[in-house]
Design an enzyme around this catalytic site. Structure first.
Site, short mmCIF file in Angstrom:
data_model
loop_
_atom_site.label_atom_id
_atom_site.label_comp_id
_atom_site.label_asym_id
_atom_site.label_seq_id
_atom_site.Cartn_x
_atom_site.Cartn_y
_atom_site.Cartn_z
N GLY A 51 0.85 -1.20 0.00
CA GLY A 51 0.00 0.00 0.00
C GLY A 51 0.88 1.24 0.00
O GLY A 51 0.66 2.18 0.77
N HIS A 52 1.90 1.22 -0.83
CA HIS A 52 2.76 2.39 -0.97
C HIS A 52 3.58 2.24 -2.26
O HIS A 52 3.55 1.18 -2.90
CB HIS A 52 3.70 2.54 0.24
CG HIS A 52 4.60 1.38 0.47
ND1 HIS A 52 4.48 0.51 1.52
CD2 HIS A 52 5.66 0.93 -0.24
CE1 HIS A 52 5.41 -0.42 1.45
NE2 HIS A 52 6.14 -0.20 0.38
N ALA A 53 4.29 3.30 -2.61
CA ALA A 53 5.25 3.25 -3.72
C ALA A 53 6.56 3.83 -3.21
O ALA A 53 6.58 4.55 -2.21
CB ALA A 53 4.74 4.06 -4.91
#
Ligand code: TYD
Length: 136
Positions: A51-53
Site C-alpha cells: 500500500g505504498h510506492a
C-alpha cells in the site's frame, strides 16, 4: 521505467535430491545492488501489506514459503502477480504502487532492496503518488 519492466525473474536453481538450492547475486541475477533484505512472516489470514510506492528503491519480492499476490499499479495500468516459488522473484521498479494480499498460511515474503530503509523514499498516499505520476 514502467509496469512492463516489473517482471518475474527466474533465479538459478540447483536441483538436488537432498533439497534444492537457489542463490542470488546483486547486479547479476537482480538488476541492482542489494543493500537490504527484509521479510514478512506470521501474516494473519486476510491481511494486506504494502500500500505504498517508492521514489527510487528497486526491489525483488520472493515467496520463500507459501504464496501471495502482488498487485502492481503505475497509476494507469494494474497487474496482479501470484508468487509461489522460492526460485522466482518479482522485480519491482521505482514509482510503482504495490499491494500484497492473498497470503497463504505460513507464507514468508522476502524482499531484496537496493537501499537502506528511508521513510522519505515512500509515497504513503495514493493521491500523492498519482500526482507525481501524472503532473497536471
Ligand atoms: P512498511 O514498508 O510500511 O511495510 P509494508 O509495506 O509491508 O506494509 O513498513 C512497516 C514498518 O516497518 C514501518 O514502520 C517501517 C518499518 N520498516 C523498517 O524500519 N525497516 C525496513 O526495512 C522496513 C521495510 C520497514
Amino acid at each position: 521505467m514502467s509496469i512492463t519492466d516489473c517482471k518475474v525473474i527466474n533465479l538459478p536453481k540447483i536441483s538436488d535430491p537432498r533439497g534444492n538450492l537457489t542463490f542470488i547475486e546483486g547486479q547479476s541475477h537482480v538488476p541492482f545492488e542489494i543493500k537490504r533484505v527484509y521479510y514478512l512472516y506470521d501474516v494473519p489470514g486476510g491481511a494486506e501489506r504494502g500500500g505504498h510506492a517508492h521514489k527510487a528503491l528497486h526491489q525483488l519480492i520472493i515467496a520463500m514459503s507459501g504464496s501471495f499476490d502482488v498487485v502492481l499499479d503505475d497509476g494507469t495500468e494494474k497487474k496482479r502477480v501470484h508468487l509461489n516459488r522460492s526460485y522466482c522473484g518479482l522485480y519491482v521498479c521505482p514509482m510503482m504502487w504495490r499491494e500484497l494480499d492473498n497470503f497463504s498460511s505460513g507464507s514468508v515474503c522476502m524482499v531484496l532492496a537496493s537501499n537502506a530503509y528511508d521513510e522519505d523514499d515512500y509515497f504513503r498516499e495514493y493521491s500523492s503518488f498519482l500526482s507525481a505520476m501524472k503532473p497536471s
